[in-house]
Design a protein around this motif. Structure first.
Motif, short mmCIF file in Angstrom:
data_model
loop_
_atom_site.label_atom_id
_atom_site.label_comp_id
_atom_site.label_asym_id
_atom_site.label_seq_id
_atom_site.Cartn_x
_atom_site.Cartn_y
_atom_site.Cartn_z
N ARG A 1 -5.23 -6.28 33.46
CA ARG A 1 -4.14 -7.26 33.35
C ARG A 1 -3.53 -7.25 31.95
O ARG A 1 -2.31 -7.32 31.79
N VAL B 1 -1.31 -4.15 31.55
CA VAL B 1 -0.07 -4.31 32.32
C VAL B 1 0.86 -5.29 31.61
O VAL B 1 2.07 -5.04 31.47
N TYR C 1 8.37 0.87 37.81
CA TYR C 1 7.68 0.89 36.52
C TYR C 1 8.41 1.67 35.43
O TYR C 1 7.93 1.75 34.30
N SER D 1 1.76 -0.23 45.33
CA SER D 1 1.42 -1.26 44.34
C SER D 1 0.32 -0.80 43.39
O SER D 1 0.38 -1.07 42.18
N THR D 2 -0.69 -0.08 43.89
CA THR D 2 -1.77 0.38 43.01
C THR D 2 -1.24 1.38 41.99
O THR D 2 -1.57 1.32 40.80
N THR E 1 1.83 1.62 40.89
CA THR E 1 2.68 0.90 39.95
C THR E 1 1.84 0.16 38.92
O THR E 1 2.13 0.19 37.71
N THR E 2 0.79 -0.52 39.37
CA THR E 2 -0.08 -1.27 38.46
C THR E 2 -0.68 -0.34 37.40
O THR E 2 -0.66 -0.65 36.21
N TYR E 3 -1.22 0.78 37.84
CA TYR E 3 -1.90 1.67 36.89
C TYR E 3 -0.91 2.45 36.02
O TYR E 3 -1.24 2.80 34.88
N LYS F 1 1.85 1.09 34.88
CA LYS F 1 2.14 0.11 33.84
C LYS F 1 0.97 -0.02 32.88
O LYS F 1 1.15 -0.18 31.66
#
Length: 505
Positions: free
Chosen positions: A55, A58, A186, A294-295, A297-299, A301
Motif C-alpha cells: 500500500r 502504491v 497506471y 487489477s493485480t 495495475t497494483t504491482y 504502481k
C-alpha cells in the motif's frame, strides 16, 4: 580478412568497419561466461511486499507520478507466425488427421472460444461457407487456411499485437488495445497523458498506425485521458554480421554479406531515444482481460513507487556529496546504496580514504535505476536473478540468461539450479540523473554479455550473434531492485492455444 567489396557492403549497411571486425573477433573468441556468485532469493536480493509495504509503495506512486513524464515501452515487433507453428504444420501434411494431432484437435473443438471466431465465420461466409459447415463436413484445413492466409484473415502474416486476443460484451480487443487500457490504469503522468511507445517491424508499422487511428479516440473518450503514441523500429545499424562455421562472413547466393537482427538487445538504442522520467517495459503479448487487470495495475504502481522513492533518496545523497564530502554525506550515500538500492559494498570499502569513498559512491549511485518484477519459477523460460561480482568487488544484482552461464561447471550449475525466480520482462526504469539529464544508456551495458547461436540458411550452417539482452547485459551496470510479483501478472501468449487458458477468456 575482409575483402574490399565486403568492406564496401559493410559501410553501405551503415555500420562502422571496426564494429564489424569486433563482431567477427567475438565469433572467434566467444563471449566469457557470467560468473554468478549466488542466486538472488527472497530476503537476499528479492523483496516481498507485504500488505502495508504494498500500500505504501502504491500510495507513493499515486502521489508522485502526476508530474512525471511516463512512457510505456512495448516491444511489439514479434510476428504471429510462431504462434501458429502447429497449424501451419497441419496444413503441410498430405492427409491431415485431426484425431492424431492433439494441438490442432483442441484448436478446432474449442474454436468458438477464440475472440476472432465471429470474424473468421464472417470471412468464410463471404466465400460461400461457414465454420459450422466446414466442421460438419470435416474440412478443418479450410478453417485453418482461412485464418492464416490472405484468403481470409491473414493472421499468419500479422504482428502478434494486432490479433484479437480477448472477448468482451462490447466487442473484442487486440493486445494493442489492452496496452491502451493498462496505460490508462497506471501510465498516466504529466498533463494527464498516457504515452505508449511500440517498437515494430517496418512492414507492420502502417497496420499499427491504422489500428491506433481508430482505437485512440475511443480510448481517450472512455478513460478520460490523453494518449500520445509513438513508434520506432530496430535500427539496421544494430544488425550483426553472420559468419560460416570458419568465422568468415556468410555470403548469400547473390554475393551479399548476411546481416541479421541482433535480438532484443538492439532495442537499447530505441530505449535510449525515449524522453521520459519513468519507462515501464512490458512485452506486447503479456496482457489479460479486464477482470484480471487489477493485480497487474497494483504491482505496476508498486514497483513505480519503489523506483520513485529510490530515485529521491539517491538524488538527495548525490546532491549532498556535491555540497560537501564529509563523514555525514559519505555515510548517508553508503546507506542509500546498501539499504535503499540493496547493493553490497566490497570488503575493501572501509580501507578507502573519505575522498575515495565519496568517489566510489558517486560512481555507484549516479546510474540508471530499474525495479524488476520477479515471479516464482514454474519452468517458463526467462532470465534468472543472480548476484554477480563486479571488477571493483561490489556484488550487484543482474538478470542472466541460461546461455550466459557455464552449466558444465558444477559450482555454477548448482547456483543456477538453486534459483527460485525469473524475470518475465516486467520492469520500470529511471533513466535521468540527479541533475535531470538523460543518461546515455549505451555507457551502462556490458558488451561482453552477447550471445552466439548456430542457425542455417539456404541449407548452409551459419553462426549468428546477438547483442547483450535488453534486460540482461544491456542493463548490467544499472542499479537494480528485484521485487516478487504474483504469477498472475505473467500470462504470455506463445501459441494460439494459450488464448484458450482461463486467464485469456
Amino acid at each position: 580478412m575482409l575483402t574490399k567489396d565486403q568492406k564496401q557492403q559493410i559501410e553501405h549497411q551503415g555500420m562502422p568497419l571496426d564494429k564489424v571486425e569486433l563482431q567477427i573477433k567475438n565469433f572467434e573468441t566467444g563471449f566469457p561466461f557470467l560468473d554468478i556468485q549466488k542466486a538472488a532469493q527472497i530476503g537476499d536480493g528479492i523483496r516481498v511486499l507485504e500488505d502495508q509495504a504494498l500500500r505504501k509503495a502504491v500510495d507513493e506512486y499515486v502521489e508522485k507520478s502526476g508530474d512525471k513524464i511516463i512512457v510505456k515501452f512495448v516491444p511489439a515487433s514479434g510476428a504471429a507466425s510462431r504462434m501458429f507453428k502447429n497449424l501451419f504444420a497441419f496444413l503441410e501434411e498430405d492427409s491431415p488427421a485431426l484425431e492424431k494431432d492433439d494441438f490442432v484437435n483442441k484448436f478446432i473443438t474449442e474454436i468458438e472460444s477464440f475472440a476472432f471466431y465471429e470474424d473468421l465465420d464472417k470471412s468464410l461466409k463471404s466465400k460461400g461457407s461457414s465454420i459450422k459447415a466446414s466442421l460438419q463436413s470435416g474440412r478443418y484445413a479450410d478453417i485453418i487456411k482461412h485464418l492464416l492466409t490472405d484468403e481470409g484473415l491473414g493472421y499468419g502474416n500479422l504482428p502478434k499485437g494486432l490479433l484479437k486476443f480477448h472477448n468482451y460484451a462490447s466487442g473484442s480487443r487486440t493486445p494493442v488495445e489492452e496496452h491502451f487500457v493498462e496505460g490508462a490504469q497506471y501510465g498516466v503522468g504529466k498533463e494527464n497523458m498516457a504515452r505508449l511507445h511500440f517498437t515494430v517491424s517496418p512492414e507492420h508499422q502502417e497496420k499499427f498506425e491504422e489500428k491506433i487511428e481508430v482505437v485512440k479516440p475511443v480510448m481517450e473518450n472512455e478513460y478520460g485521458v490523453k494518449f500520445e503514441i509513438s513508434f520506432s523500429q530496430q535500427k539496421k545499424s544494430t544488425d550483426t554480421i553472420a559468419v560460416d562455421l570458419d568465422n568468415r562472413p556468410f555470403i548469400e547466393d547473390d554475393g551479399s554479406i548476411l546481416f541479421r537482427p541482433a535480438g532484443h538487445g538492439a532495442l537499447l538504442e530505441n530505449l535510449n531515444d525515449i524522453d521520459a522520467d519513468l519507462v515501464f517495459i512490458k512485452n506486447i503479448d503479456n496482457v489479460v482481460p479486464d477482470r484480471l487487470k487489477s493485480t497487474t495495475t497494483t504491482y505496476k504502481k508498486a514497483i513505480g513507487g519503489i523506483l520513485l522513492h529510490a530515485q529521491e533518496e539517491t538524488f538527495k545523497a548525490l546532491k549532498d556529496l556535491d555540497l560537501a564530502v564529509d563523514e555525514v554525506s559519505v555515510d548517508r550515500a553508503a546507506k542509500v546504496f546498501t539499504d535503499v538500492l540493496g547493493g553490497k559494498l566490497p570488503a575493501t570499502f572501509s580501507e578507502k580514504t573519505l575522498a575515495e569513498k565519496a568517489s566510489f559512491l558517486r560512481r555507484k549511485l549516479n546510474r540508471p535505476i530499474r525495479v524488476c518484477g520477479m515471479v516464482e519459477n514454474t519452468g517458463e523460460p526467462g532470465g534468472g536473478p543472480f548476484w554477480v561480482k563486479e571488477a571493483d568487488g561490489t556484488l550487484s544484482l543482474q538478470i542472466a540468461e541460461t546461455a550466459q552461464l557455464d552449466l558444465d561447471e558444477p559450482g555454477q550449475k548448482k547456483i543456477f539450479q538453486s534459483s527460485t525466480h525469473f524475470n518475465p520482462t516486467d520492469l520500470v526504469c529511471g533513466i535521468r540523473d540527479y541533475k535531470g539529464n538523460a543518461f546515455d544508456l549505451m555507457e551502462f551495458r556490458d558488451p561482453k554479455t552477447g550471445f552466439i547461436t548456430q542457425k542455417s540458411k539456404s541449407g548452409k550452417d551459419l553462426k549468428a550473434q546477438e547483442l547483450p539482452g535488453l534486460w540482461n547485459g544491456s542493463m548490467a551496470d544499472w542499479n537494480s531492485i528485484f521485487v516478487e510479483v504474483p504469477l498472475i501478472t505473467f500470462n504470455p501468449v506463445k501459441t494460439i492455444n494459450d488464448l484458450l487458458r482461463d486467464v485469456h477468456q
